[in-house]
Every structure is written in C-alpha cells, then in structure tokens.
Scaffold this active site. Structure first.
Site, short mmCIF file in Angstrom:
data_model
loop_
_atom_site.label_atom_id
_atom_site.label_comp_id
_atom_site.label_asym_id
_atom_site.label_seq_id
_atom_site.Cartn_x
_atom_site.Cartn_y
_atom_site.Cartn_z
N HIS A 49 0.80 -1.10 -0.18
CA HIS A 49 0.02 -0.14 -0.02
C HIS A 49 0.86 1.24 0.06
CE1 HIS A 49 0.58 -0.88 4.18
NE2 HIS A 49 0.98 0.21 4.24
C1 T46 Z 1 2.72 0.50 6.85
C2 T46 Z 1 3.66 -0.88 7.02
C3 T46 Z 1 5.24 -0.40 6.89
C4 T46 Z 1 -3.56 -1.41 13.92
O1 T46 Z 1 -4.80 -1.60 14.56
N1 T46 Z 1 -2.87 -0.08 14.36
C5 T46 Z 1 -1.85 0.16 13.67
O2 T46 Z 1 -1.15 1.11 14.02
C6 T46 Z 1 -1.34 -0.66 12.59
C7 T46 Z 1 -0.13 -0.39 11.98
C8 T46 Z 1 -2.04 -1.69 12.26
N2 T46 Z 1 -3.30 -2.10 12.90
C9 T46 Z 1 -4.15 -3.25 12.50
C10 T46 Z 1 -4.77 -3.14 11.13
C11 T46 Z 1 -4.82 -4.46 10.77
O3 T46 Z 1 -6.04 -5.18 11.40
O4 T46 Z 1 -3.37 -4.43 12.48
C12 T46 Z 1 -3.58 -5.03 11.22
C13 T46 Z 1 -2.57 -5.34 10.21
O5 T46 Z 1 -2.25 -4.25 9.52
P1 T46 Z 1 -1.80 -4.10 8.15
O6 T46 Z 1 -2.28 -5.14 7.42
O7 T46 Z 1 -2.26 -2.66 7.72
O8 T46 Z 1 -0.10 -4.26 8.41
P2 T46 Z 1 0.99 -3.95 7.20
O9 T46 Z 1 2.38 -4.78 7.76
O10 T46 Z 1 0.39 -4.71 5.96
O11 T46 Z 1 1.44 -2.69 7.17
C14 T46 Z 1 2.05 -2.01 8.35
C15 T46 Z 1 1.22 -0.72 8.33
O12 T46 Z 1 -0.37 -0.66 8.53
C16 T46 Z 1 1.56 0.23 7.50
O13 T46 Z 1 1.08 1.74 7.77
O14 T46 Z 1 3.32 1.32 6.09
O15 T46 Z 1 3.10 -1.69 8.01
#
Ligand code: T46
Length: 136
Positions: A49
């Site tokens: 993303h």
């Molecule tokens: C990014 C990369 C480097 C939360 O509740 N709070 C938070 O601060 C974050 C980051 C995530 N979440 C929840 C949302 C999802 O249910 O944790 C779950 C996994 O998040 P996500 O699928 O977005 O994780 P990544 O590893 O794909 O991405 C993350 C960050 O979301 C993003 O901002 O830049 O790491």
C-alpha cells in the site's frame, strides 16, 4: 528515485550497544505512534500500500528484511539488516516488506495515529494519483 536511509548513532561499550531515537533529532517528524511486527511467517509479503500523508521510519531491530519502494515510475529494493539503520518511507510511496529472516522484528515510528483512510491499497489508484501529480 532517492532513498533516505539513516544510520543512527549507536552508543557502544563493553556491555553492548544502545540506539536512542529522538523526534526532530534522529527522526524528521513528531513520533505519534510506534508499532512493530514479529513472528512473520516465511515467504510473507506485508504492506502493499501507500499512504496519503503518513511519514514513517522503518528499523529492523532484530534479523533482516527487504523493503520494496515504488514511486510509480521506479522501484528499489532496500535491505534492512542492522538495528542502527532506518529507512524513511514518506507519503505516496508504494511499499512492501518481504524476506523476513527467522525471528525478525520490524519496528516502525510513525508521524500520525492509525487511520485507515490514509491508506491507498489499490495499486491502479496509486498509479493514477502519482501520474496526476507528475502532470500538475
Ligand atoms: C505500513 C507498513 C510499514 C492497527 O490497529 N494499528 C496500527 O497502528 C497498525 C499499523 C495496524 N493496525 C491493525 C490493522 C490490521 O488489522 O493491524 C492489522 C495489520 O495491519 P496491516 O495489514 O496494515 O499491516 P502491514 O504490515 O501490511 O502494514 C503496516 C502498516 O499498517 C502500514 O501503515 O506502512 O506496516
């Protein structure tokens, strides 16, 4: 494409190493949120993303991983292999995290609280947005 990789000062002595990160000194923004990922399964690709306005610094504080940075025109793969190295990921940069080593811990310092509306998760939408920026 310019990649901003930081090498933080490590305070070492006979006991080991310590890295301290302060906002506006080591980190170029106010740190509003810290999160980290661990226990990443082999072969997993995370991220995929871009953000509309969020700024972040990624630090692989244990083990290693790779970050693919994509500005819509060019891609660069940046290895993060040392706990004193940080990678700046600014807005409008498609990014993917992959090749996590066993036990890797990826720490992220972020400029804003979590806000799902700041995410661009559709690659075509991302490409349209960056193309429009280049036209303006
Ligand atoms: C990014 C990369 C480097 C939360 O509740 N709070 C938070 O601060 C974050 C980051 C995530 N979440 C929840 C949302 C999802 O249910 O944790 C779950 C996994 O998040 P996500 O699928 O977005 O994780 P990544 O590893 O794909 O991405 C993350 C960050 O979301 C993003 O901002 O830049 O790491």
């Amino acid at each position: 494409m310019q990649v901003n990789k930081y090498v933080f000062q490590s305070h070492g002595d006979e006991r080991g190493q310590l890295v301290a990160l302060e906002e506006f000194r080591d980190i170029p923004f106010r740190i509003k949120r810290v999160y980290y990922m661990y226990d990443t399964a082999p072969g997993v690709v995370r991220g995929r993303h871009a953000h509309k306005s969020l700024e972040q610094i990624l630090v692989c504080i244990h083990g290693s991983c790779k970050i693919t940075m994509d500005n819509g025109r060019e891609k660069k793969i940046v290895p993060l292999e040392r706990p004193y190295e940080g990678l700046y990921v600014g807005p409008h940069m498609w990014h993917e995290m992959s090749e996590f080593s066993e036990g890797a811990v990826l720490l992220v310092l972020a400029s804003e609280l979590y806000d799902e509306s700041d995410y661009i998760r559709d690659y075509d939408e991302f490409l349209k947005m960056v193309e429009k920026e280049h036209e303006d």
